[in-house]
Design a protein around this motif. Structure first.
Motif, short mmCIF file in Angstrom:
data_model
loop_
_atom_site.label_atom_id
_atom_site.label_comp_id
_atom_site.label_asym_id
_atom_site.label_seq_id
_atom_site.Cartn_x
_atom_site.Cartn_y
_atom_site.Cartn_z
N UNK A 127 0.81 -1.21 0.00
CA UNK A 127 0.00 0.00 0.00
C UNK A 127 0.84 1.26 0.00
N UNK A 128 1.90 1.28 0.80
CA UNK A 128 2.77 2.44 0.85
C UNK A 128 3.50 2.68 -0.46
N UNK A 129 3.94 1.59 -1.09
CA UNK A 129 4.61 1.73 -2.38
C UNK A 129 3.64 2.22 -3.45
N UNK A 130 2.42 1.73 -3.45
CA UNK A 130 1.43 2.20 -4.41
C UNK A 130 1.15 3.69 -4.22
N UNK A 131 1.13 4.14 -2.97
CA UNK A 131 0.90 5.56 -2.74
C UNK A 131 2.06 6.40 -3.25
N UNK A 132 3.28 5.86 -3.14
CA UNK A 132 4.44 6.57 -3.69
C UNK A 132 4.39 6.60 -5.21
N UNK A 133 3.89 5.54 -5.83
CA UNK A 133 3.68 5.55 -7.29
C UNK A 133 2.67 6.63 -7.66
N UNK A 134 1.60 6.74 -6.87
CA UNK A 134 0.59 7.77 -7.13
C UNK A 134 1.20 9.17 -7.02
N UNK A 135 2.09 9.37 -6.06
CA UNK A 135 2.76 10.66 -5.93
C UNK A 135 3.66 10.93 -7.13
N UNK A 136 4.36 9.90 -7.59
CA UNK A 136 5.20 10.06 -8.79
C UNK A 136 4.34 10.38 -9.99
N UNK A 137 3.19 9.73 -10.10
CA UNK A 137 2.27 9.95 -11.22
C UNK A 137 1.79 11.41 -11.23
N UNK A 138 1.59 11.97 -10.04
CA UNK A 138 1.21 13.38 -9.96
C UNK A 138 2.41 14.29 -10.24
N UNK A 139 3.57 13.97 -9.68
CA UNK A 139 4.74 14.84 -9.78
C UNK A 139 5.18 15.04 -11.22
N UNK A 140 5.12 13.99 -12.06
CA UNK A 140 5.60 14.12 -13.45
C UNK A 140 4.77 15.10 -14.25
N UNK A 141 3.58 15.45 -13.78
CA UNK A 141 2.73 16.41 -14.48
C UNK A 141 3.02 17.85 -14.07
N UNK A 142 4.02 18.03 -13.19
CA UNK A 142 4.46 19.36 -12.75
C UNK A 142 3.30 20.24 -12.28
N UNK A 143 2.51 19.75 -11.33
CA UNK A 143 1.36 20.55 -10.90
C UNK A 143 1.79 21.73 -10.04
N UNK A 144 1.06 22.83 -10.17
CA UNK A 144 1.24 23.97 -9.26
C UNK A 144 0.41 23.78 -8.01
N UNK A 145 -0.62 22.92 -8.11
CA UNK A 145 -1.52 22.65 -6.99
C UNK A 145 -1.65 21.15 -6.79
N UNK A 146 -1.37 20.71 -5.56
CA UNK A 146 -1.54 19.31 -5.17
C UNK A 146 -2.79 19.20 -4.31
N UNK A 147 -3.62 18.20 -4.59
CA UNK A 147 -4.79 17.88 -3.78
C UNK A 147 -4.64 16.44 -3.32
N UNK A 148 -4.71 16.20 -2.02
CA UNK A 148 -4.49 14.86 -1.48
C UNK A 148 -5.60 14.52 -0.49
N UNK A 149 -6.25 13.39 -0.72
CA UNK A 149 -7.38 12.97 0.11
C UNK A 149 -6.93 11.88 1.07
N UNK A 150 -6.58 12.28 2.29
CA UNK A 150 -6.12 11.36 3.34
C UNK A 150 -5.09 10.36 2.79
N UNK A 151 -3.98 10.85 2.26
CA UNK A 151 -3.04 9.97 1.56
C UNK A 151 -2.31 8.97 2.45
N UNK A 152 -2.37 9.14 3.79
CA UNK A 152 -1.67 8.20 4.67
C UNK A 152 -2.63 7.40 5.56
N UNK A 153 -3.93 7.54 5.33
CA UNK A 153 -4.92 6.99 6.28
C UNK A 153 -4.86 5.48 6.40
N UNK A 154 -4.57 4.77 5.33
CA UNK A 154 -4.63 3.31 5.37
C UNK A 154 -3.25 2.65 5.41
#
Length: 237
Positions: A127-154
């Motif tokens: 689960x933790x590795x998948x969440x890091x993949x999700x962060x990488x998936x967001x980071x490569x798009x160079x967002x100016x705004x990050x939105x995260x919905x309880x990213x560490x809850x589970x």
């Protein structure tokens, strides 16, 4: 500070159920805004409205033209393909060539410490590795705004620390330009460590909107919202 997003009198309904009521919000560049409140308070609904996944039933949302944003969910969906391709696919769908998208995906995986797992099946990760993949998936798009919905809850405590550390790093931004971040969390310690501003929601309404130091100052918080004060104390029924 420049305003990235503005909500005015926003309401959101699902049939007879009101998820948000009369929400006014200005989000400024460089802020780290935490959304707190009990389950069903409207945190996830507000994040989805901010990201454009849900249209307000009433009121209006204005975004800075060309604003690049990305959203990370509590349980990210992994496609039945490699870790590298899971990160590359979004770039490819937005018009980047496949070879360039795969190369950018490797840089993203480097950023979250998972390059060595690039060829692995994404669905076989923890689960933790998948969440890091999700962060990488967001980071490569160079967002100016990050939105995260309880990213560490589970996640387990070690994985939580890893994700929180990455969130803090991303919030610092690139080349001295802080990123703007909005995240929902039940972890008040995490909110203290990461947020610059806190919004407390109850039944879809914003009852407190304060700088993080004021939110965790009992007298200042209680003067704004008794319900928020009880929530922070763990005494809310």
């Amino acid at each position: 500070m420049r305003s990235l997003l503005s909500l005015r009198n926003v309401g959101l309904r699902f049939g007879a159920v009101s998820a948000l009521e009369r929400v006014d919000l200005d989000l400024h560049a460089g802020e780290r805004l935490a959304l707190v409140g009990s389950n069903g308070s409207g945190k996830s609904s507000l994040l989805r409205v901010l990201h454009g996944l849900l249209a307000p039933t009433t009121g209006s949302l204005r975004a800075e033209p060309g604003l690049r944003q990305a959203m990370v969910f509590q349980r990210p969906f992994m496609l039945r393909m490699s870790v590298q391709n899971n990160v590359a696919l979004g770039l490819w769908l937005s018009g980047t060539g496949w070879r360039a998208a795969r190369e950018a995906a490797l840089h993203g995986l480097d950023r979250v410490g998972l390059r060595e797992l690039a060829a692995r099946s994404a669905r076989g990760l923890s689960g933790g590795q998948q969440q890091r993949v999700a962060l990488a998936r967001a980071w490569v798009r160079s967002p100016a705004l990050w939105l995260l919905d309880e990213p560490t809850a589970s996640l387990d405590p070690h994985a939580k620390r890893e994700i929180e550390s990455l969130m803090a790093t991303f919030a610092e931004g690139e080349q001295g330009r802080p990123m703007t971040m909005v995240f929902a969390s039940h972890n008040l310690g995490q909110v203290k460590r990461l947020a610059s501003r806190v919004i407390y929601l109850e039944h879809g309404r914003v009852l407190a909107d304060l700088p993080v130091a004021d939110f965790f100052h009992p007298q200042r918080l209680k003067s704004v919202s008794g319900a928020a004060d009880l929530f922070v104390k763990g005494e809310l029924a």
